[in-house]
Design an enzyme around this catalytic site. Structure first.
Site, PDB file in Angstrom:
ATOM      1  N   SER A  66       0.748  -1.306   0.087  1.00 13.34           N
ATOM      2  CA  SER A  66      -0.252  -0.348  -0.316  1.00 13.34           C
ATOM      3  C   SER A  66       0.722   1.360  -0.137  1.00 13.34           C
ATOM      4  O   SER A  66       1.515   1.291   0.346  1.00 13.34           O
ATOM      5  CB  SER A  66      -0.719   0.135   0.945  1.00 13.34           C
ATOM      6  OG  SER A  66      -1.657  -0.884   1.042  1.00 13.34           O
ATOM      7  N   GLN A  67       0.358   2.614  -0.361  1.00  9.43           N
ATOM      8  CA  GLN A  67       0.627   3.159  -0.289  1.00  9.43           C
ATOM      9  C   GLN A  67       1.369   4.191   0.965  1.00  9.43           C
ATOM     10  O   GLN A  67       0.451   3.873   1.956  1.00  9.43           O
ATOM     11  CB  GLN A  67       0.046   4.436  -0.688  1.00  9.43           C
ATOM     12  CG  GLN A  67       0.656   5.943  -0.738  1.00  9.43           C
ATOM     13  CD  GLN A  67      -0.739   7.047  -1.427  1.00  9.43           C
ATOM     14  OE1 GLN A  67      -1.512   6.834  -1.650  1.00  9.43           O
ATOM     15  NE2 GLN A  67      -0.306   8.473  -1.285  1.00  9.43           N
TER      16      GLN A  67
END
Length: 388
Positions: A66-67
Site C-alpha cells: 500500500s501507499q
C-alpha cells in the site's frame, strides 16, 4: 543500514504532507520496504506510491504494497503500544506486518491472515529476509480472524471491507480498537472503532483506497479493468450495466467549471456523491501525468468526472487551466457533467462537510431505527453516519 537514506527521504516527505507520530515514523525508518518488493528497484520502493504485486486472470490487481502515506495514517489511527497483540487482515507483501512488529516490540505479537496461499508464502519469505521473527502469517479466510491468540488489543484490515465480520468484534479485547477501510456505499474510509455500550463508535475517520476483500465475505462492489499498461480501472458500488466507457473516455470532454477543491475536499465530496447518487463511479489508475483517482457519474455509454480544467485524464493530457471542471465524455456526457456540477454546488451549499468530521456508529443487526442520519445496512452490522 542499506538504503537508510532513501527511507529517511521518504519519511521526511511524508511528514511534510501529513502528521505522523514519532513511533510510526520510527517504524518506517527502521523497516526496509525494498525487501518486501524484491522485483522493484530500491529507489522506486521508497516512493510514496502503492506497488501492485499480484493480479487475477483478468488483470485486476488483487495484492499490493500500500501507499506509505495511507499506511502511516492507519497505523497512527490504530495506536499500537509495545507488548500488544495485533491481528492483521490481509498479509500483502508482509511490509505492514513488519511495521506492526516494530511497534509492538519483542514482547508483542502480530498475526497476519490472508486467504491466498501464494501471498502467504511470499509474505513469510519477505519477513524472513528482513529478519522479522515475531509475525505469524496464517493462510485462512480473514473474515474468520484467528481465534487462537485472542483476545487481541488491536485489529487492522489492510483490504477494503464491506462489513464488519462478527469474528473480529468477538476476538478483540474489551478495550480493543479496530481500524478498517470500510465501504460507505462504494467510498472507502479508514475508520477507527472502539466499543461504546451496545455499539462500536468511530474515534477517527480518514479517506483511503484499498483493494477489496475476497472470498465469501466480499461485498457487492465491482471493479472493471478498462486498460492495461498503464492501468485504468472503473469502480462501481454494486453490479450494473454500463456501456463502452473506454470509447467515451477517448472523446474530447465537455467541461463545466466548478468550485476549487483540494485533495481533502475531493475525498469528502466523493463521500457526499456516493451517499446521494446511485450512478456514482470512480476512475483510478494512470490519470493525466500520474496515478490517482477521479469520481463522477456513469450511465450507458457516457461518463462525467471531476478533473483539472483543460486536462484529458484518459489520454494523459495535462491541464491548461487552474480550475476544476466536471468533464463529460460520450454521447450523454454533457448532461452527466451538468448533473455532476449540480452535486458539487449542493455539497458546497451544505458547507462542504469534511470526511474527518464524519461519525460512524456500527450496530450488530438487528439495529435500532434512527432518524435524521444516513443509515447503511450490511449483512451483520448497520452503520449510522452523521457529521459533527
Amino acid at each position: 543500514m542499506e538504503f537508510a537514506e532513501q527511507r529517511r527521504a521518504m519519511v521526511e516527505l511524508l511528514r511534510e504532507q501529513q502528521e505522523i507520530s514519532d513511533r510510526v515514523a520510527g517504524a518506517l525508518l527502521a523497516v526496509p520496504r525494498h525487501l518486501f518488493v524484491p522485483g522493484v528497484a530500491p529507489e522506486d520502493a521508497y516512493r510514496d506510491e502503492p506497488i501492485v504485486t499480484k493480479r487475477d486472470d483478468a488483470g485486476l490487481p488483487i495484492s499490493s504494497s500500500s501507499q506509505p502515506a495511507i499506511m502511516a495514517i492507519m497505523l497512527d489511527q490504530l495506536g499500537v503500544e509495545p507488548g500488544q497483540r495485533v491481528l492483521e487482515i490481509g498479509a500483502g507483501t508482509g511490509y505492514n506486518a513488519a511495521l506492526l512488529a516494530h511497534l509492538v516490540g519483542p514482547s508483542g505479537r502480530v498475526v497476519s491472515v490472508d486467504i491466498d496461499d501464494g501471498i502467504v508464502t511470499q509474505a513469510r519469505r519477505h519477513l524472513s529476509a528482513a529478519g522479522v521473527s515475531q509475525v505469524e502469517v496464517v493462510c485462512a479466510d480473514g473474515a474468520q480472524g484467528h481465534a487462537g491468540p485472542a483476545p487481541y488489543d488491536r485489529l487492522i484490515a489492510t483490504v477494503g471491507v464491506w462489513d464488519l465480520a462478527p469474528a473480529w468484534l468477538e476476538q478483540l479485547g474489551a478495550d480493543g480498537r479496530l481500524v478498517a477501510p470500510l465501504d460507505l456505499r462504494g467510498v472507502q474510509a479508514s475508520v477507527a472503532l472502539e466499543r461504546d455500550g451496545d455499539r462500536w463508535a468511530s474515534r477517527s475517520v480518514a479517506p483511503c483506497g484499498f483493494m477489496r476483500m475476497r472470498g465469501p465475505f466480499a461485498g457487492p462492489e465491482v471493479v472493471a479493468v478498462l486498460r492495461r499498461d498503464p492501468d485504468l480501472m472503473l469502480a462501481l458500488p454494486e453490479p450494473r450495466e454500463v456501456g463502452d466507457v473506454p470509447a467515451a473516455l477517448d472523446a474530447v470532454p465537455v467541461e463545466i467549471a466548478v468550485k476549487e477543491m483540494g485533495p481533502a475536499h475531493a475525498a469528502s465530496f466523493s463521500l457526499w456523491l456516493a451517499l446521494h447518487e446511485p450512478r456514482w463511479c470512480a476512475l483510478s489508475g494512470k490519470l493525466g501525468r500520474g496515478y490517482g483517482m477521479s469520481v463522477g457519474l456513469v450511465e450507458g455509454d457516457s461518463i462525467a468526472l471531476l478533473a483539472p480544467e483543460g486536462s484529458h485524464l484518459a489520454r494523459g493530457k495535462g491541464a491548461t487551466g487552474a480550475g476544476v471542471a466536471a468533464q463529460g465524455h460520450g454521447p450523454g456526457g454533457a448532461g452527466l457533467a451538468a448533473e455532476l456540477a449540480g452535486h458539487v454546488r449542493a455539497w458546497d451549499e451544505a458547507g462542504r462537510p469534511d470526511m474527518s468530521a464524519l461519525r460512524v456508529a456500527a450496530y450488530r443487526n438487528p439495529a435500532p431505527v434512527t432518524g435524521g442520519e444516513t443509515v447503511v445496512r450490511k449483512h451483520h452490522t448497520t452503520l449510522v453516519l452523521s457529521f459533527s
